[in-house]
Design an enzyme around this catalytic site. Structure first.
Site, PDB file in Angstrom:
ATOM      1  N   GLY A  76      -5.623   9.589  -8.882  1.00 54.90           N
ATOM      2  CA  GLY A  76      -4.866   8.365  -9.061  1.00 54.90           C
ATOM      3  C   GLY A  76      -3.906   8.119  -7.920  1.00 54.90           C
ATOM      4  O   GLY A  76      -3.056   7.235  -8.002  1.00 54.90           O
ATOM      5  N   SER A 102      -6.876   3.013  -9.347  1.00 51.29           N
ATOM      6  CA  SER A 102      -5.521   2.719  -8.885  1.00 51.29           C
ATOM      7  C   SER A 102      -4.541   2.804 -10.049  1.00 51.29           C
ATOM      8  O   SER A 102      -3.330   2.946  -9.837  1.00 51.29           O
ATOM      9  CB  SER A 102      -5.463   1.340  -8.238  1.00 51.29           C
ATOM     10  N   HIS A 136       8.195  -0.833  -9.592  1.00 51.45           N
ATOM     11  CA  HIS A 136       7.982   0.599  -9.812  1.00 51.45           C
ATOM     12  C   HIS A 136       9.266   1.375  -9.528  1.00 51.45           C
ATOM     13  O   HIS A 136      10.217   0.841  -8.960  1.00 51.45           O
ATOM     14  CB  HIS A 136       6.856   1.132  -8.928  1.00 51.45           C
ATOM     15  N   HIS A 137       9.237   2.640  -9.874  1.00 49.01           N
ATOM     16  CA  HIS A 137      10.367   3.542  -9.640  1.00 49.01           C
ATOM     17  C   HIS A 137      10.623   3.717  -8.138  1.00 49.01           C
ATOM     18  O   HIS A 137       9.751   3.504  -7.297  1.00 49.01           O
ATOM     19  CB  HIS A 137      10.098   4.901 -10.290  1.00 49.01           C
ATOM     20  N   LYS A 140       8.323   5.834  -5.641  1.00 50.25           N
ATOM     21  CA  LYS A 140       6.967   5.427  -5.260  1.00 50.25           C
ATOM     22  C   LYS A 140       6.934   5.144  -3.767  1.00 50.25           C
ATOM     23  O   LYS A 140       7.728   4.355  -3.251  1.00 50.25           O
ATOM     24  CB  LYS A 140       6.519   4.203  -6.057  1.00 50.25           C
ATOM     25  N   GLY A 146      -1.070   0.340  -5.647  1.00 51.92           N
ATOM     26  CA  GLY A 146      -2.526   0.263  -5.672  1.00 51.92           C
ATOM     27  C   GLY A 146      -3.029  -0.679  -6.752  1.00 51.92           C
ATOM     28  O   GLY A 146      -4.024  -1.390  -6.571  1.00 51.92           O
TER      29      GLY A 146
END
Length: 239
Positions: A76, A102, A136-137, A140, A146
């Site tokens: 992933g 992804s 996102h956090h 990342k 992705g």
């Protein structure tokens, strides 16, 4: 089933919990920084399948090491897709097995299907402009995600008036804008918005935790252990 984990951060630990709850054994935890284990310590050789969640910098090298041992790989990790043709070639010509997504969330993969269908409908509705936002956090490493790239490429494939995506800003009407935000410990939010002069339509997915991603990865490992070739969520979910 015997599983090797490559990467033992937050995601690796969540995958371990889910895998063990489903009766699987973790025979290797390969992460030089977290565990000190490597591919040659012995445990990896006994695995039926490897699950890889690391970083773009080391992902491709990890795949090659898995292929060296003839192990199916579920990955992933995003941000390495320039090497994807080589992975597909290894599956086609050397009999390797590689499952890539992804995003392993079942809900996100339903979102992918909805996104493709909606883009086909909106191809005939030029009064609607489309853009995307992903959150996102802060840990990342890649932007856009992705998942956002997959969503964007599916829109481009099904919408004649868009031919490329751009991060955070666009210069031409043919470009699809992706807004990428990094905030706190957000597991992942993806929103596709269509807007006209009179209304707005959105499809949206918000992950509540990493558990959904981890479960999907374990389900993919179970699938990859029984199937051959280059695999993805479409194969497993039978869309």
């Amino acid at each position: 089933m015997k599983i090797a984990l490559i990467g033992y951060g937050k995601m690796g630990k969540e995958i371990e919990r889910i895998a063990q709850s489903r009766g699987h054994n973790i025979v290797a935890r390969i992460d030089p920084m977290a565990t000190g284990e490597n591919f040659d310590d012995g445990g990896f050789e006994t695995a039926d399948v490897a699950i890889e969640f690391t970083t773009p910098k080391v992902a491709y090298s990890n795949y090659q090491k898995c292929f060296k041992y003839g192990k199916p790989v579920v990955s992933g990790t995003t941000g390495w897709l320039d090497k994807l043709p080589e992975i597909k070639k290894a599956c086609e010509e050397k009999g390797q097995t590689f499952f890539y997504a992804s995003n392993f969330s079942i809900g996100v993969n339903i979102l992918f299907e909805l996104n493709r269908h909606l883009a086909k409908i909106m191809n005939n509705r030029p009064e609607y402009e489309v853009e995307m936002t992903e959150v996102h956090h802060t840990q990342k490493l890649d932007a856009p995600s992705g998942t956002a790239i997959t969503l964007a490429e599916d829109i481009i494939e099904n919408m004649e008036r868009k031919n490329e995506w751009k991060l955070n800003a666009t210069e031409k009407a043919t470009q699809l804008k992706i807004n990428a935000l990094r905030e706190g410990d957000v597991p992942g939010i993806h929103t596709i918005k269509y807007e006209s002069d009179v209304d707005e339509l959105t499809i949206h997915h918000s992950a509540k935790s990493r558990k959904g991603f981890a479960l999907g990865a374990v389900l993919a490992a179970e699938f990859a252990a029984k199937n051959k070739g280059f695999l993805g969520m479409k194969d497993m979910l039978k869309f």
